[in-house]
Design a protein around this motif. Structure first.
Motif, PDB file in Angstrom:
ATOM      1  N   ARG A  29     -56.994  14.260 -53.780  1.00 18.94           N
ATOM      2  CA  ARG A  29     -57.616  15.211 -54.693  1.00 18.94           C
ATOM      3  C   ARG A  29     -57.249  16.595 -54.195  1.00 18.94           C
ATOM      4  O   ARG A  29     -56.778  16.765 -53.056  1.00 18.94           O
ATOM      5  N   LEU A  30     -57.470  17.595 -55.037  1.00 19.69           N
ATOM      6  CA  LEU A  30     -57.238  18.980 -54.645  1.00 19.69           C
ATOM      7  C   LEU A  30     -58.571  19.693 -54.558  1.00 19.69           C
ATOM      8  O   LEU A  30     -59.387  19.607 -55.480  1.00 19.69           O
ATOM      9  N   ARG A  31     -58.804  20.375 -53.443  1.00 22.30           N
ATOM     10  CA  ARG A  31     -59.994  21.201 -53.243  1.00 22.30           C
ATOM     11  C   ARG A  31     -59.506  22.575 -52.811  1.00 22.30           C
ATOM     12  O   ARG A  31     -58.820  22.696 -51.799  1.00 22.30           O
ATOM     13  N   ASN A  32     -59.836  23.599 -53.616  1.00 20.79           N
ATOM     14  CA  ASN A  32     -59.354  24.958 -53.357  1.00 20.79           C
ATOM     15  C   ASN A  32     -57.833  24.964 -53.219  1.00 20.79           C
ATOM     16  O   ASN A  32     -57.276  25.584 -52.319  1.00 20.79           O
ATOM     17  N   ASP A  33     -57.174  24.236 -54.112  1.00 18.05           N
ATOM     18  CA  ASP A  33     -55.710  24.118 -54.168  1.00 18.05           C
ATOM     19  C   ASP A  33     -55.089  23.469 -52.935  1.00 18.05           C
ATOM     20  O   ASP A  33     -53.887  23.565 -52.723  1.00 18.05           O
TER      21      ASP A  33
END
Length: 155
Positions: A29-33
């Motif tokens: 997943r992406l978190r804060n890019d």
């Protein structure tokens, strides 16, 4: 839709030491890019691994990997039909027996995690940065795949 019949990979002599194939899901997943990688614990030793399993008739390798992500980690997501790399490992098939396996790794973008899934209660799951996930897994080839994974190609 074309159906695919998976066949066992035969890379040596037939028998108990025959090389087998498995498909793995690199769940992300992406978190804060920034990408995060979901690891799960193995049922036996409790070491950190990625979900993986045997080929499934009429499923592509990416579909089989995505199904393993659901069964072993409760992942609801989208598998991508692009192999990130392969690694080799030993799969325990009994208390004193194992078989060599070549594992093809496919990216699975996680949409959500369910609490109720087939292997809930048998495994732990946790999100890690790429760097930390690469340090947590014991297979050096898998660690390299994780370290060099670039999800910007599929996001």
């Amino acid at each position: 839709m074309q159906t695919v019949r998976q066949r066992r990979v035969r890379l040596g002599q037939a028998g108990k030491n025959e090389m087998r194939s498995q498909f793995a899901a690199l769940c992300y997943r992406l978190r804060n890019d920034k990408p995060q990688i979901l690891l799960i614990t193995s049922r036996g030793s409790g070491r950190w691994i990625v979900p993986k399993g045997w080929p499934i008739d009429r499923k592509t390798p990416a579909q089989a990997a995505t199904r393993e992500a659901w069964e072993e980690a409760g992942v609801r997501g989208r598998g991508i039909d692009r192999c990130l790399g392969i690694y080799t490992t030993e799969k325990a098939i009994g208390p004193l027996q194992s078989v060599p396996c070549v594992v093809a790794v496919f990216p699975v973008r996680v949409g959500s995690l369910e609490d109720d899934f087939p292997e809930a209660g048998q495994r732990r799951r946790k999100w890690f940065s790429r760097k930390k996930a690469a340090r947590k897994v014991t297979d050096p080839e898998l660690a390299q795949i994780i370290r060099h994974f670039d999800p910007s190609q599929w996001s």
